[in-house]
Design an enzyme around this catalytic site. Structure first.
Site, PDB file in Angstrom:
ATOM      1  N   HIS C  82      -9.337  -4.922 -12.694  1.00 53.80           N
ATOM      2  CA  HIS C  82      -8.033  -5.012 -12.296  1.00 53.80           C
ATOM      3  C   HIS C  82      -7.461  -4.406 -11.118  1.00 53.80           C
ATOM      4  N   ASP C 111       2.393 -23.572  14.985  1.00 54.17           N
ATOM      5  CA  ASP C 111       1.372 -23.362  13.900  1.00 54.17           C
ATOM      6  C   ASP C 111       0.880 -21.945  13.945  1.00 54.17           C
ATOM      7  N   TRP C 147     -12.510   0.669  -8.877  1.00 51.28           N
ATOM      8  CA  TRP C 147     -12.281   0.007  -7.674  1.00 51.28           C
ATOM      9  C   TRP C 147     -12.763   0.654  -6.479  1.00 51.28           C
ATOM     10  N   SER C 174     -12.552 -12.770   5.421  1.00 56.18           N
ATOM     11  CA  SER C 174     -11.147 -13.386   5.496  1.00 56.18           C
ATOM     12  C   SER C 174     -10.132 -12.742   5.873  1.00 56.18           C
ATOM     13  N   SER C 175     -10.165 -11.480   5.402  1.00 52.39           N
ATOM     14  CA  SER C 175      -9.128 -10.432   6.075  1.00 52.39           C
ATOM     15  C   SER C 175      -9.079 -10.446   7.667  1.00 52.39           C
ATOM     16  N   HIS C 258      -7.183   4.503   2.828  1.00 53.57           N
ATOM     17  CA  HIS C 258      -5.934   4.861   2.888  1.00 53.57           C
ATOM     18  C   HIS C 258      -5.120   3.917   3.865  1.00 53.57           C
ATOM     19  N   GLU C 260      -5.490   0.972   4.057  1.00 53.95           N
ATOM     20  CA  GLU C 260      -5.490  -0.122   3.169  1.00 53.95           C
ATOM     21  C   GLU C 260      -4.016  -0.201   2.156  1.00 53.95           C
ATOM     22  N   TYR C 262      -1.467   1.306   3.034  1.00 52.76           N
ATOM     23  CA  TYR C 262      -0.162   0.776   4.096  1.00 52.76           C
ATOM     24  C   TYR C 262      -0.270  -0.378   4.534  1.00 52.76           C
ATOM     25  N   SER C 273      13.200  -5.304   5.162  1.00 48.53           N
ATOM     26  CA  SER C 273      14.070  -5.337   6.450  1.00 48.53           C
ATOM     27  C   SER C 273      14.707  -6.720   6.611  1.00 48.53           C
ATOM     28  N   HIS C 307      -7.150  13.030   1.678  1.00 52.58           N
ATOM     29  CA  HIS C 307      -6.316  13.570   0.582  1.00 52.58           C
ATOM     30  C   HIS C 307      -6.660  12.901  -0.614  1.00 52.58           C
ATOM     31  N   HIS C 308      -7.655  11.820  -0.648  1.00 52.34           N
ATOM     32  CA  HIS C 308      -8.063  11.345  -2.061  1.00 52.34           C
ATOM     33  C   HIS C 308      -9.343  12.211  -2.419  1.00 52.34           C
ATOM     34  N   THR C 333       8.264   7.314   7.086  1.00 53.44           N
ATOM     35  CA  THR C 333       8.602   6.841   6.003  1.00 53.44           C
ATOM     36  C   THR C 333      10.072   6.813   5.532  1.00 53.44           C
ATOM     37  N   LYS C 336      12.664   4.886   7.672  1.00 56.07           N
ATOM     38  CA  LYS C 336      12.805   3.855   7.151  1.00 56.07           C
ATOM     39  C   LYS C 336      13.786   3.666   6.062  1.00 56.07           C
ATOM     40  N   ARG C 455      -7.683   9.811 -15.742  1.00 54.74           N
ATOM     41  CA  ARG C 455      -7.622   8.035 -15.688  1.00 54.74           C
ATOM     42  C   ARG C 455      -9.078   7.585 -16.335  1.00 54.74           C
TER      43      ARG C 455
HETATM   44  C1  HEA Z   1      -2.007  -3.860  -6.464  1.00 55.59           C
HETATM   45  C2  HEA Z   1      -1.506  -3.741  -7.537  1.00 55.59           C
HETATM   46  C3  HEA Z   1      -1.432  -3.550  -8.766  1.00 55.59           C
HETATM   47  C4  HEA Z   1      -0.678  -4.058  -9.735  1.00 55.59           C
HETATM   48  C5  HEA Z   1       0.237  -5.182  -9.445  1.00 55.59           C
HETATM   49  C6  HEA Z   1      -1.153  -3.520 -11.179  1.00 55.59           C
HETATM   50  C7  HEA Z   1      -0.089  -3.791 -12.277  1.00 55.59           C
HETATM   51  C8  HEA Z   1      -0.416  -3.214 -13.504  1.00 55.59           C
HETATM   52  N1  HEA Z   1      -1.180  -2.229 -13.688  1.00 55.59           N
HETATM   53 FE1  HEA Z   1      -2.596  -1.343 -12.445  1.00 55.59          FE
HETATM   54  N2  HEA Z   1      -3.856  -0.398 -11.126  1.00 55.59           N
HETATM   55  C9  HEA Z   1      -4.045  -0.919  -9.837  1.00 55.59           C
HETATM   56  C10 HEA Z   1      -3.135  -1.999  -9.257  1.00 55.59           C
HETATM   57  C11 HEA Z   1      -2.276  -2.499  -9.643  1.00 55.59           C
HETATM   58  N3  HEA Z   1      -2.093  -2.453 -10.830  1.00 55.59           N
HETATM   59  C12 HEA Z   1      -5.191  -0.191  -9.319  1.00 55.59           C
HETATM   60  C13 HEA Z   1      -5.885  -0.247  -7.829  1.00 55.59           C
HETATM   61  C14 HEA Z   1      -5.763   0.507 -10.224  1.00 55.59           C
HETATM   62  C15 HEA Z   1      -6.896   1.673 -10.184  1.00 55.59           C
HETATM   63  C16 HEA Z   1      -8.125   1.185 -10.908  1.00 55.59           C
HETATM   64  C17 HEA Z   1      -9.146   1.798 -10.871  1.00 55.59           C
HETATM   65  O1  HEA Z   1      -9.070   2.994 -11.479  1.00 55.59           O
HETATM   66  O2  HEA Z   1     -10.319   1.629 -10.375  1.00 55.59           O
HETATM   67  C18 HEA Z   1      -4.932   0.292 -11.342  1.00 55.59           C
HETATM   68  C19 HEA Z   1      -5.160   0.762 -12.744  1.00 55.59           C
HETATM   69  C20 HEA Z   1      -4.411   0.850 -13.978  1.00 55.59           C
HETATM   70  C21 HEA Z   1      -4.309   1.702 -15.249  1.00 55.59           C
HETATM   71  C22 HEA Z   1      -5.113   2.664 -15.135  1.00 55.59           C
HETATM   72  C23 HEA Z   1      -6.355   2.362 -15.981  1.00 55.59           C
HETATM   73  C24 HEA Z   1      -7.385   3.399 -16.007  1.00 55.59           C
HETATM   74  O3  HEA Z   1      -7.523   4.375 -15.329  1.00 55.59           O
HETATM   75  O4  HEA Z   1      -8.268   3.171 -17.005  1.00 55.59           O
HETATM   76  C25 HEA Z   1      -3.625   0.953 -15.837  1.00 55.59           C
HETATM   77  C26 HEA Z   1      -3.028   1.717 -17.462  1.00 55.59           C
HETATM   78  O5  HEA Z   1      -2.023   1.452 -17.650  1.00 55.59           O
HETATM   79  C27 HEA Z   1      -2.672  -0.116 -15.314  1.00 55.59           C
HETATM   80  C28 HEA Z   1      -1.944  -0.940 -15.548  1.00 55.59           C
HETATM   81  C29 HEA Z   1      -1.131  -1.771 -14.975  1.00 55.59           C
HETATM   82  C30 HEA Z   1      -0.179  -2.620 -15.506  1.00 55.59           C
HETATM   83  C31 HEA Z   1       0.270  -2.678 -17.123  1.00 55.59           C
HETATM   84  C32 HEA Z   1       0.265  -3.416 -14.567  1.00 55.59           C
HETATM   85  C33 HEA Z   1       1.438  -4.735 -14.728  1.00 55.59           C
HETATM   86  O6  HEA Z   1       2.238  -4.439 -13.712  1.00 55.59           O
HETATM   87  C34 HEA Z   1       0.740  -6.026 -14.662  1.00 55.59           C
HETATM   88  C35 HEA Z   1       1.901  -7.132 -15.261  1.00 55.59           C
HETATM   89  C36 HEA Z   1       1.238  -8.280 -14.993  1.00 55.59           C
HETATM   90  C37 HEA Z   1       0.948  -9.223 -16.084  1.00 55.59           C
HETATM   91  C38 HEA Z   1       0.777  -8.719 -17.399  1.00 55.59           C
HETATM   92  C39 HEA Z   1       0.378 -10.636 -15.976  1.00 55.59           C
HETATM   93  C40 HEA Z   1       1.366 -11.715 -15.698  1.00 55.59           C
HETATM   94  C41 HEA Z   1       1.888 -12.097 -17.031  1.00 55.59           C
HETATM   95  C42 HEA Z   1       0.975 -13.024 -18.024  1.00 55.59           C
HETATM   96  C43 HEA Z   1      -0.310 -13.014 -17.738  1.00 55.59           C
HETATM   97  C44 HEA Z   1       1.771 -13.615 -19.023  1.00 55.59           C
HETATM   98  C45 HEA Z   1       1.219 -13.124 -20.351  1.00 55.59           C
HETATM   99  C46 HEA Z   1       1.419 -11.817 -20.774  1.00 55.59           C
HETATM  100  C47 HEA Z   1       1.828 -11.431 -22.049  1.00 55.59           C
HETATM  101  C48 HEA Z   1       1.766 -12.728 -23.125  1.00 55.59           C
HETATM  102  C49 HEA Z   1       2.773 -10.521 -22.664  1.00 55.59           C
HETATM  103  N4  HEA Z   1      -3.384  -0.298 -13.999  1.00 55.59           N
HETATM  104  C1  HEA Z   2       1.362   1.014  -1.313  1.00 55.99           C
HETATM  105  C2  HEA Z   2       0.604   1.713  -1.448  1.00 55.99           C
HETATM  106  C3  HEA Z   2       0.715   3.197  -1.489  1.00 55.99           C
HETATM  107  C4  HEA Z   2       1.844   3.901  -0.498  1.00 55.99           C
HETATM  108  C5  HEA Z   2       2.666   3.467   0.350  1.00 55.99           C
HETATM  109  C6  HEA Z   2       1.372   5.333  -0.851  1.00 55.99           C
HETATM  110  C7  HEA Z   2       2.039   6.407   0.053  1.00 55.99           C
HETATM  111  C8  HEA Z   2       1.835   7.577   0.000  1.00 55.99           C
HETATM  112  N1  HEA Z   2       0.826   8.235  -0.916  1.00 55.99           N
HETATM  113 FE1  HEA Z   2      -0.488   7.275  -2.056  1.00 55.99          FE
HETATM  114  N2  HEA Z   2      -1.854   6.197  -3.324  1.00 55.99           N
HETATM  115  C9  HEA Z   2      -2.003   4.953  -3.342  1.00 55.99           C
HETATM  116  C10 HEA Z   2      -1.015   4.035  -2.804  1.00 55.99           C
HETATM  117  C11 HEA Z   2       0.040   4.179  -1.980  1.00 55.99           C
HETATM  118  N3  HEA Z   2       0.230   5.428  -1.525  1.00 55.99           N
HETATM  119  C12 HEA Z   2      -3.133   4.581  -4.241  1.00 55.99           C
HETATM  120  C13 HEA Z   2      -3.228   3.241  -4.679  1.00 55.99           C
HETATM  121  C14 HEA Z   2      -3.682   5.643  -4.636  1.00 55.99           C
HETATM  122  C15 HEA Z   2      -4.692   5.798  -5.313  1.00 55.99           C
HETATM  123  C16 HEA Z   2      -6.133   5.399  -5.211  1.00 55.99           C
HETATM  124  C17 HEA Z   2      -7.001   5.388  -6.336  1.00 55.99           C
HETATM  125  O1  HEA Z   2      -7.537   6.526  -6.294  1.00 55.99           O
HETATM  126  O2  HEA Z   2      -7.355   4.499  -7.096  1.00 55.99           O
HETATM  127  C18 HEA Z   2      -2.701   6.837  -3.942  1.00 55.99           C
HETATM  128  C19 HEA Z   2      -3.090   7.938  -4.018  1.00 55.99           C
HETATM  129  C20 HEA Z   2      -2.830   9.112  -3.445  1.00 55.99           C
HETATM  130  C21 HEA Z   2      -3.303  10.223  -3.296  1.00 55.99           C
HETATM  131  C22 HEA Z   2      -4.310  10.874  -3.717  1.00 55.99           C
HETATM  132  C23 HEA Z   2      -4.234  11.288  -5.211  1.00 55.99           C
HETATM  133  C24 HEA Z   2      -5.555  11.626  -5.863  1.00 55.99           C
HETATM  134  O3  HEA Z   2      -6.342  10.679  -6.283  1.00 55.99           O
HETATM  135  O4  HEA Z   2      -5.758  12.799  -6.063  1.00 55.99           O
HETATM  136  C25 HEA Z   2      -2.295  10.972  -2.552  1.00 55.99           C
HETATM  137  C26 HEA Z   2      -2.328  12.549  -2.077  1.00 55.99           C
HETATM  138  O5  HEA Z   2      -1.926  12.910  -1.139  1.00 55.99           O
HETATM  139  C27 HEA Z   2      -1.182  10.254  -1.947  1.00 55.99           C
HETATM  140  C28 HEA Z   2      -0.208  10.397  -1.134  1.00 55.99           C
HETATM  141  C29 HEA Z   2       0.607   9.551  -0.521  1.00 55.99           C
HETATM  142  C30 HEA Z   2       1.714   9.844   0.292  1.00 55.99           C
HETATM  143  C31 HEA Z   2       2.013  11.284   0.965  1.00 55.99           C
HETATM  144  C32 HEA Z   2       2.423   8.586   0.557  1.00 55.99           C
HETATM  145  C33 HEA Z   2       3.735   8.682   1.701  1.00 55.99           C
HETATM  146  O6  HEA Z   2       3.262   7.603   2.410  1.00 55.99           O
HETATM  147  C34 HEA Z   2       4.865   8.648   0.852  1.00 55.99           C
HETATM  148  C35 HEA Z   2       5.982   8.489   1.919  1.00 55.99           C
HETATM  149  C36 HEA Z   2       7.333   8.363   1.388  1.00 55.99           C
HETATM  150  C37 HEA Z   2       8.269   9.175   0.878  1.00 55.99           C
HETATM  151  C38 HEA Z   2       8.109  10.727   0.874  1.00 55.99           C
HETATM  152  C39 HEA Z   2       9.511   8.743   0.481  1.00 55.99           C
HETATM  153  C40 HEA Z   2      10.826   8.520   1.256  1.00 55.99           C
HETATM  154  C41 HEA Z   2      10.914   9.164   2.273  1.00 55.99           C
HETATM  155  C42 HEA Z   2      12.230  10.019   2.300  1.00 55.99           C
HETATM  156  C43 HEA Z   2      13.324   9.754   1.388  1.00 55.99           C
HETATM  157  C44 HEA Z   2      12.372  11.186   3.334  1.00 55.99           C
HETATM  158  C45 HEA Z   2      12.749  12.636   2.982  1.00 55.99           C
HETATM  159  C46 HEA Z   2      11.789  13.131   2.249  1.00 55.99           C
HETATM  160  C47 HEA Z   2      11.246  14.371   2.455  1.00 55.99           C
HETATM  161  C48 HEA Z   2      11.287  15.030   3.670  1.00 55.99           C
HETATM  162  C49 HEA Z   2      10.167  15.041   1.399  1.00 55.99           C
HETATM  163  N4  HEA Z   2      -1.274   8.959  -2.538  1.00 55.99           N
HETATM  164 CU   LIG Z   3      -4.167   7.836   0.528  1.00 57.02          CU
END
Ligand code: HEA
Ligand code: HEA
Ligand SMILES: [Cu+2]
Ligand code: CUA
Lengths: 289, 366, 547
Positions: C82, C111, C147, C174-175, C258, C260, C262, C273, C307-308, C333, C336, C455
């Site tokens: 997933h 193009d 993942w 590809s990327s 990380h 990634e 962004y 925007s 921070h991870h 951020t 923005k 989790r």
């Molecule tokens: C990048 C994008 C992304 C997106 C879009 C989603 C979308 C969703 N994610 Fe996911 N998720 C991750 C990225 C994402 N996730 C990542 C990176 C992890 C960490 C993995 C890891 O731990 O290694 C994670 C882990 C994660 C967990 C934790 C699992 C665990 O720790 O064991 C859960 C649990 O609830 C979850 C739930 C969902 C759900 C309910 C959606 C929903 O938004 C999905 C909705 C979409 C659909 C349902 C499909 C479309 C519709 C159909 C197919 C029609 C048929 C539907 C019906 C008949 C009802 N996700």
């Molecule tokens: C699109 C993807 C995305 C984005 C944009 C971010 C944005 C941020 N993330 Fe997140 N992050 C993930 C995707 C993302 N993250 C994923 C996938 C994981 C889990 C991976 C895994 O373990 O599987 C993760 C996990 C993760 C962790 C690790 C958690 C853990 O595993 O223990 C942390 C810890 O610092 C973190 C921090 C942040 C912070 C500080 C930002 C900042 O960029 C956010 C900044 C934005 C704001 C703060 C809001 C707007 C700001 C204002 C309105 C200004 C005023 C605010 C103040 C002065 C307070 N993220």
């Molecule tokens: Cu990060």
């Protein structure tokens, strides 16, 4: 390359639909699947890998053939030329980052993990009490077989000289190109290719010697792993660079390129210089220090 | 703005503190150490700031959304730059962050300071249970999930501490600084005790440490918090905090038991006894991967008819002692245990093989 | 339709003779950026369905405590696939697809710079996806280590892991090629008069994203290559017995990981925007500061990776450094977010579906950003890491962030792609439905995480039951709602709510709206003339020089 007000050809060259990309994808798919099967001893994997490799070679010939034909037909204007330059630069940058991952691993093991395992720390006292870390001689608490580390003098130093010289001969060839002294171009390029081949032969010999005589294998602790991965990937890049330059040599012999229009040659040269610089870093951090 | 702040603070403390004290479903478990309390306070403080910012920022946005719409006849005012506000909304958030960073840094430093502990315990992660060694007292044991399989398979009602019950909890004295050294026998696990504000990964081949000083007696529960394979969800951590006197009793009792059950590595065993002992060792250590029937599963090979388990005993002994790729090295087992489990494997699963005596294991270790 | 569009349309008519392939060759041999963009987008949506179905598998198991449906090992495979499929299969290709479709149109280019290589970038994705799917059926099953593929767990795994590793190599290739294409197109193919500081924000964010990818995709490739040699060729990069360290993998992975995140956020910022000014009928506020903010976020993203890893036992100095750097990202951020709100302020807003998704994005992304900020505080993160709080955090930024922006983008540009209007009512329904059920699904996960639910577990202690049930119900409803989206898109292609004009949105002034709807197969074969470019810039108040 003036970014703000770039050149605009009347028509930018957009190639017609082409079969090569999908052929390339097929090749890589077969290679990936084949390798995965092969290293897990699933029958047929090696054949899929072989087939994939052959298809890839076919694709490379086909694709680059098309590019060379288009280039010779003057389809590429100035803007396309600029695109190629940008493309090649960023490709090389991506290669830099690929090596950065392995250099990062090297620095991390040298500065952090091996010291923690082998000097007084909780880890050392409780888990690996008998281990005295010493880079590069003793980098692993538990080893199947002893190994000797590779010295910087000898082949590595010779290879450094060879690659540096090849950089010079290549630049000399490039002057030949821009000043339309074709003989100089041919000799310089041929010398560069030759030096590349010698480098590869020496490295192959060095590997053979290390593996057979010094007990130095991929499994020789952190040292063996980083040594072979870094020098191995570098060696593969030298191989690719040599093939690129050899291709350019063939094209030069066929009379391709002009004093202004020779980006294919320059791309290969950039790549060669990049490989050169990586070697210098390797020489310092893998062999020497 | 003032009113909003009070309101937000109120909402926060209601949501985070009030509820936390009575129930651990919606927020932190009740803190049992000063560090855990610090963490909760830090969180409350940050939530207050965040909620205030959120309400303020989105208050403005929703005002615009409701008032500055075309359907109300509002006309666009095409301004598009203002250096003053740009500078302001760069500098002010930076200052707010500083206000958050300062107390946070203090907690980081306190949390990391594991010096001056009175008791040191080594916690080793295994797939999928924990092993505890009281380093200063010379005894140790394994701590495994005690929830019956039937409850997991929904064939029986679930206990209140479903999945949070172990056969032997970790026992520590109240009010004393306990240092936990974590390591692992196979993959990364994480030793987590939310009520103590503690979570420390257990890295195979390395020692990491953390500490806590429990303020109250009681039983506290956590779970392994790093994905470690199929039974990652089934390796809980239970800590019993007892009075100093009770702890002393516990230690002497454990030490006596350890002495009594210590094996003489020079004893010569009879086959049947060794096989019986080996079965216990097998169930405790090997079954998780190689399965009870010895057929293995997934990447874990079958021992039934395995070349190694039916071939020369030296090879068998070597892989158990030294491990190989995903097979851990079992140096931590005693000579007797290793001799027993190997003899068991060679004379069970329809195998008919030789017997391995503890003294041979002792010899092979050198 | 404006006069200039009319003439353009005519121009193209006599270029149709250009050797275009038909039938299956059109797609397999494609060199046309629009065709390739379309391929990317459909691929991405199928991966979203696949990854979403796996998410539903996860949620079904977690509906009640106890093991219901899956063996725990298969549950872990579901979680892992997933994550990988959503990140690499759904979100990233969707943004690349949009860049492909829109950048040449927005910048006035005929193009992408390397049209043939563009095709290869796309066609490496289906083989990679196939490898991941095949991994489900090999002995040992699909990768089940999360993942993040942490060793030694991923070293233990069966051959499914090797397939995943090679899939990641293909995805990385590809990327990298896709990104080189985007960088070159943006730098070298802009219409005369469109300087860097005048191009649309989406072009900026695509450019910076592409840079991030070129920098980190090779690092990930290196990391998984070391994993491969540790698994099969006896190296000890990640094994202490050989002098390596499992934590080394985490450092390398998150050096990629990380940036990634962004990579999945910046293009979303770009899309928002574009959409907000259009429907506020006001130029984007603080264009230049937006550009600087994007660049700062990108640069900072290389300095926060640990921070991870706050729970792996880093020294205090490292924890402090990474904590401060992470917190700092809130500043750009925030810039923005504030700029977006200032764009809406005193606007003349209408609330078509793209606008709704954009506003939804701004709100919920901020919620996710704030929970990220909470996580960035090292002591709090130690309490929260590897709990559902993190799951809540990243679904707020990924689903309500990246995914919502993609829905917004689709509705916004669908008229340009298909030449038809989508059904507005259905679009709005899709928005509100998604908005509500998204929050029902993921908001309770914050509470679960605070209370300590780890989790990646298939079964949980009883005190977590209620919120898990709620989340599961929410997930199924949310998923169902996505069928609405699919229906709406297909319906639009088939005619939808009638023909769309070249400029269906009153407030849209970028170059893509100057060509006909649907966009002809070949556009801007001659660079647009400077007057046309100037006109659009003037409407966006970008005609003065920014210094
Ligand atoms: C990048 C994008 C992304 C997106 C879009 C989603 C979308 C969703 N994610 Fe996911 N998720 C991750 C990225 C994402 N996730 C990542 C990176 C992890 C960490 C993995 C890891 O731990 O290694 C994670 C882990 C994660 C967990 C934790 C699992 C665990 O720790 O064991 C859960 C649990 O609830 C979850 C739930 C969902 C759900 C309910 C959606 C929903 O938004 C999905 C909705 C979409 C659909 C349902 C499909 C479309 C519709 C159909 C197919 C029609 C048929 C539907 C019906 C008949 C009802 N996700
Ligand atoms: C699109 C993807 C995305 C984005 C944009 C971010 C944005 C941020 N993330 Fe997140 N992050 C993930 C995707 C993302 N993250 C994923 C996938 C994981 C889990 C991976 C895994 O373990 O599987 C993760 C996990 C993760 C962790 C690790 C958690 C853990 O595993 O223990 C942390 C810890 O610092 C973190 C921090 C942040 C912070 C500080 C930002 C900042 O960029 C956010 C900044 C934005 C704001 C703060 C809001 C707007 C700001 C204002 C309105 C200004 C005023 C605010 C103040 C002065 C307070 N993220
Ligand atoms: Cu990060
Ligand atoms: Cu042990 Cu998770």
């Amino acid at each position: 390359m003036n970014v703000e007000n770039g050149v605009h050809d009347a028509h930018y060259f957009v190639p017609a639909p082409s079969r090569w990309p999908i052929v390339g994808s097929l090749a890589l798919f077969l290679m990936a699947l084949g390798t995965a099967f092969w290293i897990n001893r699933v029958p047929g994997g090696n054949w899929a890998l072989l087939a994939g490799t052959l298809v890839l070679v076919w694709m490379l010939f086909g694709w680059f053939g098309d590019v060379i034909r288009e280039s010779q037909a003057h389809s590429y204007g100035l803007q396309v030329d600029h695109s190629f330059r940008w493309g090649m630069s960023w490709f090389i940058f991506s290669e830099v980052m690929f090596f950065a991952a392995f250099f990062g691993a090297l620095f991390y093991t040298r500065v952090i993990s091996v010291p923690e395992l082998g000097f007084f720390s909780g880890t050392h006292e409780l888990l690996w009490p008998g281990f005295a870390a010493d880079w590069p001689a003793a980098t692993a608490p538990k080893l199947d077989a002893p190994y000797q580390a590779m010295a910087a003098v000898g082949i590595p130093a010779t290879n450094t000289a060879i690659l540096l010289t090849s950089g010079v001969t290549l630049t000399w060839a490039h002057w030949g190109m821009v000043e339309n002294r074709r003989t100089q171009l041919k000799i310089g390029l041929a010398l560069t290719v030759l030096l590349g081949v010698i480098f590869l032969c020496l490295q192959a010999y060095e590997y053979h010697h290390a593996w057979e005589k010094m007990g130095l294998t991929l499994a020789s602790g952190a040292y063996g792993a980083t040594f072979y991965m870094l020098t191995g990937f570098h060696g593969m890049h030298v191989l690719v660079g040599t093939i690129m330059l050899a291709t350019m040599l063939v094209r030069v012999l066929r009379g391709h390129f002009s004093t202004e229009h020779h980006f294919g040659f320059e791309a290969a040269a950039w790549y060669w210089h990049f490989v050169d610089v990586v070697w210098l870093l390797l020489f310092v951090f893998v062999y020497w220090l | 703005m003032r009113a909003m702040r009070t309101l937000a603070a109120l909402a926060c403390s209601l949501a985070l503190r009030g509820v936390a004290a009575s129930d651990s479903r919606i927020s932190f478990q009740t803190p049992q150490t000063l560090i855990a309390q610090d963490i909760v306070d830090l969180h409350t403080w940050i939530m207050v700031i965040i909620i205030v910012i959120f309400v303020a920022v989105f208050g403005v946005m929703f005002y615009a959304v409701f008032r500055h719409r075309k359907s109300l006849g509002h006309k666009a005012r095409p301004f598009h730059e203002n250096t003053t506000v740009e500078v302001l909304w760069t500098v002010i958030p930076a200052l707010i962050l500083a206000v958050m960073a300062w107390p946070a840094a203090k907690v980081v430093l306190a949390q990391k300071d594991s010096r001056g502990a009175t008791i040191t315990i080594k916690a080793t992660g295994y797939q999928w249970f924990w092993g505890y060694d009281y380093v200063d007292y010379g005894f140790g044991y394994k701590s495994k999930l005690a929830t019956p399989r039937k409850q997991i398979d929904n064939a029986q009602d679930k206990d209140p501490h479903y999945l949070l019950e172990v056969d032997e909890p970790l026992v520590v004295p109240v009010g004393q600084k306990v240092r936990i050294l974590t390591t692992s026998n196979d993959v990364i696990h994480s030793w987590a005790m939310p009520a103590f504000g503690v979570k420390q990964d257990a890295i195979p081949g390395f020692i990491r440490d953390t500490w806590f000083k429990a303020e109250r007696e009681g039983t506290f529960r956590g779970q392994c918090s790093e994905l470690c394979g199929q039974d990652h969800g089934f390796m809980p951590i239970v800590v019993k905090v007892v009075s100093a006197a009770k702890f002393q009793d516990y230690v002497s009792q454990k030490q006596a038991a350890a002495k009594a059950s210590a094996d003489d590595p020079n004893k010569i065993w009879a086959m049947a006894d060794l096989v019986a002992r080996g079965q216990k060792v097998y169930e405790a250590n090997c079954q998780a991967c190689h399965q009870a029937n010895g057929m293995g599963s997934g990447p874990f090979p079958a021992l039934v008819n395995s070349k190694i388990a039916t071939g020369p005993v030296q090879g068998h002994l070597s892989i158990v002692l030294h491990g190989k790729s995903a097979m851990p090295a079992w140096q931590g087992l005693s000579d007797t245990e290793i001799a027993a489990v190997i003899t068991y494997e060679r004379n069970h699963f329809n195998h008919v093989g030789d017997i391995l005596q503890p003294k041979d294991v002792k010899l092979a270790r050198k | 339709m404006t006069a200039s569009t009319e003439t353009l349309h005519l121009q193209h008519a006599d270029h149709q003779a250009h050797a275009d392939a038909h039938g299956w060759r059109r797609w397999l041999y494609a060199t046309n950026h629009k065709d390739i963009g379309t391929l990317y987008l459909w691929f991405s949506f199928s991966m979203f369905m696949l990854g979403g179905t796996m998410a539903l598998g996860i949620r079904a198991e977690l509906f009640q405590p106890g093991l219901q449906f899956w063996h725990p090992e298969f549950f872990n495979q579901l979680t892992t696939l997933h994550g990988i499929i959503m990140v690499f299969g759904a979100i990233m290709p969707a943004f690349t697809g949009l860049a492909n479709w829109m950048l040449p149109l927005m910048l006035g280019a005929p193009d992408m710079a390397f049209a043939r290589m563009n095709n290869w970038s796309f066609w490496l994705l289906p083989p990679a996806a196939a490898l991941l799917v095949i991994s489900l059926f090999v002995p040992g099953g699909a990768p089940a280590g999360g993942w993040t593929l942490y060793p030694p767990l991923s070293i233990q795994a069966g051959m499914g892991m090797d397939l995943a590793i090679f899939a990641i190599h293909l995805l990385g290739l590809s990327s990298i090629m896709g990104s080189i294409n985007i960088v070159t197109t943006v730098l070298n193919m802009r219409a005369p008069g469109m300087t860097l500081l005048k191009m649309p924000m989406f072009a900026w964010t695509s450019l910076v994203t592409a840079y991030l990818l070129i920098a980190v995709a090779p690092v990930l490739a290196g990391a998984v290559t070391m994993l491969l040699t540790d698994r099969h060729f006896g190296t000890h990069f990640f094994k202490a017995a050989g002098g390596g360290d499992p934590v080394l993998f985490q450092h390398i992975f998150w050096f990629f990981g990380h940036p990634e995140v962004y990579i999945m956020a910046l293009p979303a910022f770009g899309i928002v925007s574009q959409i907000l000014p259009t429907f506020a009928r006001k130029p984007l506020f603080g264009y230049v500061s937006m550009v600087y903010a994007v660049c700062s976020i990108a640069i900072l993203s290389f300095m926060v990776w640990a921070h991870h890893m706050f729970a792996v036992g880093l020294p205090a100095t490292a924890q402090l450094f990474f904590m401060f750097m992470t917190m700092l990202i809130a500043v750009p951020t925030g810039v923005k977010v504030f700029n977006w709100i200032a764009t809406m302020w005193q606007g003349e807003m209408t609330f078509e579906t793209p606008m709704l998704f954009a506003i939804g994005f701004v709100c919920l992304f901020t919620v996710g950003g704030f929970s990220g900020l909470v996580l960035s505080i090292a002591p709090i993160d130690i309490q929260m890491t590897d709990t559902y709080y993190v799951v809540a955090h990243f679904h707020y930024v990924l689903v309500a962030g990246a995914l919502f922006s993609l829905f917004g983008a689709t509705y916004y540009w669908l008229p340009k792609w298909t030449g038809q209007m989508y059904n507005e009512k259905l679009g709005k329904l899709h928005f509100w439905w998604s908005m509500i059920w998204f929050n029902v699904t993921f908001f309770p996960m914050h509470f679960l995480g605070l209370a300590g639910m780890p989790r990646r577990i298939p079964d949980y202690p009883l005190q977590f039951t209620d919120f898990n049930s709620v989340a599961s119900v929410g997930a199924f409803c949310f998923g169902l709602g996505q069928l609405l989206f699919l229906y709406n898109v297909i319906n639009t292609i088939r005619g939808g709510a009638g023909r769309a004009p070249a400029r269906p949105w009153e407030g849209a002034h970028t170059l893509e709206w100057e060509v006909a709807s649907p966009a002809p197969h070949h556009t801007w074969e001659m660079p647009p003339d400077e007057a046309l470019v100037k006109k659009g810039l003037r409407a966006q108040l970008l005609d003065q020089d920014h210094e």
